[in-house]
Each structure stands twice: as C-alpha cells, then as structure tokens.
Design an enzyme around this catalytic site. Structure first.
Site, PDB file in Angstrom:
ATOM      1  N   GLY A 156       0.799  -1.231   0.000  1.00 41.66           N
ATOM      2  CA  GLY A 156       0.000   0.000   0.000  1.00 41.66           C
ATOM      3  C   GLY A 156       0.826   1.273   0.000  1.00 41.66           C
ATOM      4  N   HIS A 196      -2.912  15.696  16.179  1.00 44.83           N
ATOM      5  CA  HIS A 196      -1.657  16.446  16.201  1.00 44.83           C
ATOM      6  C   HIS A 196      -1.741  17.705  17.078  1.00 44.83           C
ATOM      7  CE1 HIS A 196      -0.820  13.619  13.141  1.00 44.83           C
ATOM      8  NE2 HIS A 196      -1.185  14.321  12.091  1.00 44.83           N
ATOM      9  N   ARG A 213      -5.823  25.868  15.304  1.00 42.35           N
ATOM     10  CA  ARG A 213      -6.199  26.291  13.956  1.00 42.35           C
ATOM     11  C   ARG A 213      -5.501  25.387  12.950  1.00 42.35           C
ATOM     12  NH1 ARG A 213      -3.861  32.128  12.023  1.00 42.35           N
ATOM     13  NH2 ARG A 213      -1.913  30.963  12.074  1.00 42.35           N
ATOM     14  N   TYR A 237      11.896  31.197  19.071  1.00 41.40           N
ATOM     15  CA  TYR A 237      12.281  32.595  19.229  1.00 41.40           C
ATOM     16  C   TYR A 237      11.321  33.333  20.139  1.00 41.40           C
ATOM     17  CZ  TYR A 237       9.135  33.308  15.167  1.00 41.40           C
ATOM     18  OH  TYR A 237       8.075  33.318  14.300  1.00 41.40           O
ATOM     19  N   LEU A 276      16.592  31.370  18.050  1.00 43.93           N
ATOM     20  CA  LEU A 276      17.353  30.122  17.894  1.00 43.93           C
ATOM     21  C   LEU A 276      16.801  29.381  16.682  1.00 43.93           C
ATOM     22  CD1 LEU A 276      19.263  27.836  18.858  1.00 43.93           C
ATOM     23  CD2 LEU A 276      17.422  27.050  20.327  1.00 43.93           C
TER      24      LEU A 276
HETATM   25  C1  BG6 Z   1      -1.325  13.602   8.496  1.00 44.72           C
HETATM   26  C2  BG6 Z   1      -2.617  14.027   7.866  1.00 44.72           C
HETATM   27  O1  BG6 Z   1      -1.572  13.010   9.749  1.00 44.72           O
HETATM   28  O2  BG6 Z   1      -0.464  14.696   8.656  1.00 44.72           O
HETATM   29  C3  BG6 Z   1      -2.361  14.727   6.546  1.00 44.72           C
HETATM   30  O3  BG6 Z   1      -3.433  12.894   7.646  1.00 44.72           O
HETATM   31  C4  BG6 Z   1      -1.346  15.820   6.718  1.00 44.72           C
HETATM   32  O4  BG6 Z   1      -3.574  15.243   6.033  1.00 44.72           O
HETATM   33  C5  BG6 Z   1      -0.110  15.315   7.441  1.00 44.72           C
HETATM   34  O5  BG6 Z   1      -0.995  16.299   5.430  1.00 44.72           O
HETATM   35  C6  BG6 Z   1       0.872  16.432   7.753  1.00 44.72           C
HETATM   36  O6  BG6 Z   1       2.065  15.891   8.232  1.00 44.72           O
HETATM   37  P1  BG6 Z   1       3.432  16.690   8.086  1.00 44.72           P
HETATM   38  O7  BG6 Z   1       4.419  15.877   8.829  1.00 44.72           O
HETATM   39  O8  BG6 Z   1       3.712  16.812   6.625  1.00 44.72           O
HETATM   40  O9  BG6 Z   1       3.184  18.034   8.705  1.00 44.72           O
END
Ligand code: BG6
Length: 481
Positions: A15, A237, A331, A375, A396
């Site tokens: 994949g 994230h 955001r 910074y 930095l």
């Molecule tokens: C992934 C998302 O988890 O993180 C994507 O599914 C996104 O949509 C990506 O593009 C961004 O990761 P990086 O490391 O390029 O900021």
C-alpha cells in the site's frame, strides 16, 4: 540487543503508507546502523508480489544516494514477503512459519506495523494474537490513525485491542510526537528556570497552535471526506501539542508519568461547542496555478454536496488553576497560503505601561516546521541616538545553530522507539478516549445538522471569521500568521 533476531512485519506492504513511509524509514534506520544488528523485514499483503516488485514500488521514495548502492542491496537481501488475506487464520500461520525459520536461537522479538485500512484492524489483530505472537521474546504492535471516528467507535477499537494485547505492547502513532520541536517542548519547559514562573494565566494572554498546508486533498479526497480536518489534524496532532504546552511537570520523564499529566490536562477541557469554532472549505482560485484552480468539491473523489471542513479553528479552555480563562486557539487548514506548524504563546500587555501603548506583547514561538526554531519577541531600545523602541527577536534557528546535525524524520524516531520499547512519544488509550470526549459532540452536530463551512479561496489565509474569533479571544495579530 546484540544478535537477537528482530522481525519487523509490515502488514499492508503493497500500500501507499508502506511505500511512502514505512519502507523508506526502515531503510534509513538500517543504512545508519540504528537497528539491532540482526533485524529482518517481512512484508505481508494480499497481492502476490516478488521482493523485486515490492522494491520497485518503494524505490521512488527511498532517496538512495549514489554511494549507498551497496548498502541498499544489503537492505533488500534482508527482506521477505508473504502474501495472504487479512482474515484467514491459515495465512497468518504460514507467515508465522516463515518467520520461525529465522528464529532458531533461544530469543527473538517481533514488531507488527498495521499499514492497513481500519476495517481490517480487527481480523488482523486477532490473527496476530492467535498465530504470530513471539514465544521467545516480545511482540509489539504499531497502529496509525484513524483510531475510530468518534468516542464510541474508538472505544470499541481500544476494547478490542485491550482484549488481545497489553497496553505496553500497543504503539499508537501520532507522528507529530516524533517531531523535533514537539519533543523539545518538554525540555524547554522543564529544563529551564525562566519559563515556568510565567507559564500561567497571570502572564499568558492566549496560545495559538497552528497547522497550515499550502495544498489541498491531492487525490486523498476519498479518505479525507469521511474524516475532515478536525479528525485528520486537530483531534490528534494539535491536541497533543496542546497537552505538551499545558501539562504540569511530570514526576519523571517516564512515559507513564508524562502520559498521566497529558490525560489530566485533557480532563480539564469541556467538550467543544460549535459556537467556539470556525469551519471552512476551500474553493478554487481562478487566478491560481494548477491544483489551486480546483476547489475541494471539484476533487473527483469528493461528493458534490460535501460539507466536510478543510479548515477549522477552535477555542478551548483548560479549567484548572494554571490556565483558567486562557484561550487555547487551535487552527488548521489545507490549501492555505503557506506550510507552517507552530506554537505561539502570547504574553499579556505590560502592566503600568510608561511607553504610551507602544510595547507589543512578548511572544514565544516554537516553530515545528518548516525550519525548526524557537524565538522570543521582545521590545528593545532602537540602537543609536534615539530613545524609541522596536521589536526584535531572540532567535534560535536550528538551521544556523545546528547546521551539521541531521534532523531525523518523525517516523525514524518513532519506529526506533518501538524497537527500544520507549512509549513516551506514543498515544495511550486514556489520552485517546479523552480526546474523543472533547470532539465527539461537535463532530456529531456538524454531521447531523450538515453545518455549512465558510468558503475560502485556495492559497488564502482561510476564512476571515477565524481571525475575528482569535482577536475576540485575546490574541493580537501583529503580522499575518
Ligand atoms: C497527516 C494528515 O496526519 O499529517 C495529513 O493525515 C497531513 O492530512 C499530514 O498532510 C501532515 O504531516 P506533516 O508531517 O507533513 O506536517
């Protein structure tokens, strides 16, 4: 680990994720001599593939330099491939037999990476448990989001995994936790004296955590439309970054202590309300080039009437003694004007100002990408004869300070951590369930009511309403970040 055989199994080896991320990462770790010396690699997928074919799939992503050709050959000599379905026990028994051929000694360890779509998570993990557990050492299982799509489905997955494996065998990847600056948050906060005393509601006005990408769905519209930007980026994230910015000092840097503090922060966040969010969806820019001409709805894999957000801003509050009342503005968006991920801590205005409103607020910025940097924005006297003030930076920037340090990719760090049994940078099931608790009611409401996102142009900064909401939440814009 000396000569103990380690077998790394990539399930879903044919994949996209496997060829773009997993095989390249394994190759780089191998190339740099970072893996245990006796590590071999198994690919498993439904298609009948030779190693040559698998290798040809991966080649474009491996970044092999001319002087690494021989090492690259050595890497592929350590690769094996077994084809089979995901739900047939017999096929996994064959995989197990093939692996056992390489495990003649008294000890051995196995790692399974599920580079697979969620519908097969369940049968595959059951088959691993029934047929492929290492009897001579440890077995670890690595999985990637999506970990369900709301609280209920995520709990079902967690319960399923918990019925098969112990929590210390499960490695849930959030690849942002493998990034230099995200890891650095713990060091900066708890390895310095100067930040902690001001790290609270008395001194900090607001915190902006942003993720911006200058491209759209890029053919991933089918996946994306089912999830949307909140599930794709914010719920994982950005929320992980929020935890690291806001958590109390852990008792130690042991993974359990860190994860405990992260969960505690999340417990102080109420479920998000729609009124505290701005949702957007990009439209094409007729004057843009290439992809930029196309809006989200023009992606052929996206339904014409989709209301899935590709941009979201949410304001969260952490109801504890340190943070009560401080807006955390999260955001994120696709098809924006730039690629950037950063944390911007904005301090309050100087009390008892003697400069007639000229001082800008101090800001501490941690730039995750591109170009790692930390910074601080400060006011200083303009150098020279005048007694004016100006804003400057204590800066930095990693590319100038550490130009000869090779910055590993997030996946390199994280996969190596799995070999080492280091769970510090992985997501625990408790964090996951708190994260879903915060987002599920909002996501359900958006879907139930088909809430219309605000249109924004490909290549712009996103909906203007987002800036308005940040400004209303004690964030002052001094630039157009
Ligand atoms: C992934 C998302 O988890 O993180 C994507 O599914 C996104 O949509 C990506 O593009 C961004 O990761 P990086 O490391 O390029 O900021």
């Amino acid at each position: 680990d000396g000569n103990i055989p380690h077998i790394f199994v990539t399930l879903g080896a044919s994949g996209d994720l496997a060829k773009k991320k997993i095989y390249p990462t394994l190759w780089w770790l191998f190339r740099d001599n970072l893996l245990p010396s006796n590590t071999i690699f198994f690919g498993y997928a439904r298609s009948k593939l030779s190693i040559e074919k698998l290798r040809a799939n991966c080649d474009p992503w491996m970044k092999v330099k001319p002087d690494e050709k021989q090492r690259y050959e050595e890497f592929w000599k350590l690769n094996y491939y077994v084809d089979g379905t995901y739900d047939t026990r017999r096929d996994f028994e064959i995989l197990n037999q093939e692996m056992e051929k390489h495990e003649k000694g008294p000890t051995a360890n196995r790692l399974f990476y599920l580079a697979l779509p969620p519908p097969v998570f369940n049968p595959v993990t059951v088959n691993i448990k029934n047929t492929c557990m290492c009897t001579k050492g440890w077995t670890r299982v690595i999985i990637e989001k999506p970990f369900g799509r709301d609280a209920e489905s995520s709990k079902a997955l967690s319960d399923h995994l918990a019925s098969l494996f112990k929590e210390d065998q499960i490695y849930r990847i959030d690849h942002y936790l493998g990034k230099e600056m995200v890891q650095n948050l713990i060091t900066l906060r708890f390895g310095n004296r100067i930040f902690n005393p001001t790290w609270n509601r008395d001194n900090i006005a607001s915190v902006l955590i942003s993720f911006k990408e200058p491209f759209g769905t890029q053919g991933r519209g089918g996946y994306f439309d089912e999830f949307g930007i909140i599930r794709d980026v914010m719920q994982n994230h950005l929320l992980q970054i929020l935890c690291l910015v806001a958590m109390e000092k852990p008792a130690s840097i042991h993974p359990d202590d860190i994860r405990y503090e992260k969960v505690k922060v999340l417990k102080c966040v109420d479920p998000l309300k729609l009124e505290n969010c701005v949702l957007g969806q990009y439209v094409g820019d007729p004057e843009g080039e290439g992809d930029a001409k196309l809006g989200y709805l023009e992606d052929k894999t996206v339904p014409k009437d989709s209301v899935t957000p590709t941009y979201a801003l949410s304001v969260m509050k952490i109801k504890n003694e340190r943070w009560d009342g401080v807006p955390f503005i999260l955001r994120c968006g696709k098809a924006l004007n730039e690629r950037k991920a950063e944390v911007r801590i904005q301090f309050k205005d100087v009390p008892g100002d003697i400069f007639h409103g000229k001082p800008k607020r101090n800001e501490l910025v941690m730039r995750v990408q591109p170009g790692e940097a930390v910074y601080v924005k400060l006011m200083t006297k303009s150098p020279g004869m005048s007694f004016d003030m100006e804003e400057t930076e204590l800066d930095l920037s990693y590319h100038s300070r550490y130009h000869d340090v090779k910055m590993p990719d997030a996946y390199e760090r994280l996969l190596l951590d799995v070999f080492c049994g280091m769970q510090m940078h992985f997501v625990s099931s408790d964090e996951l369930s708190e994260a879903w608790r915060i987002f599920t009611p909002l996501l359900h409401q958006i879907e139930r009511e088909k809430v219309r996102p605000i249109m924004y142009k490909y290549g712009s900064r996103g909906p203007k309403e987002a800036d308005v909401m940040s400004s209303a939440n004690d964030f002052k814009y001094y630039g157009s970040y």
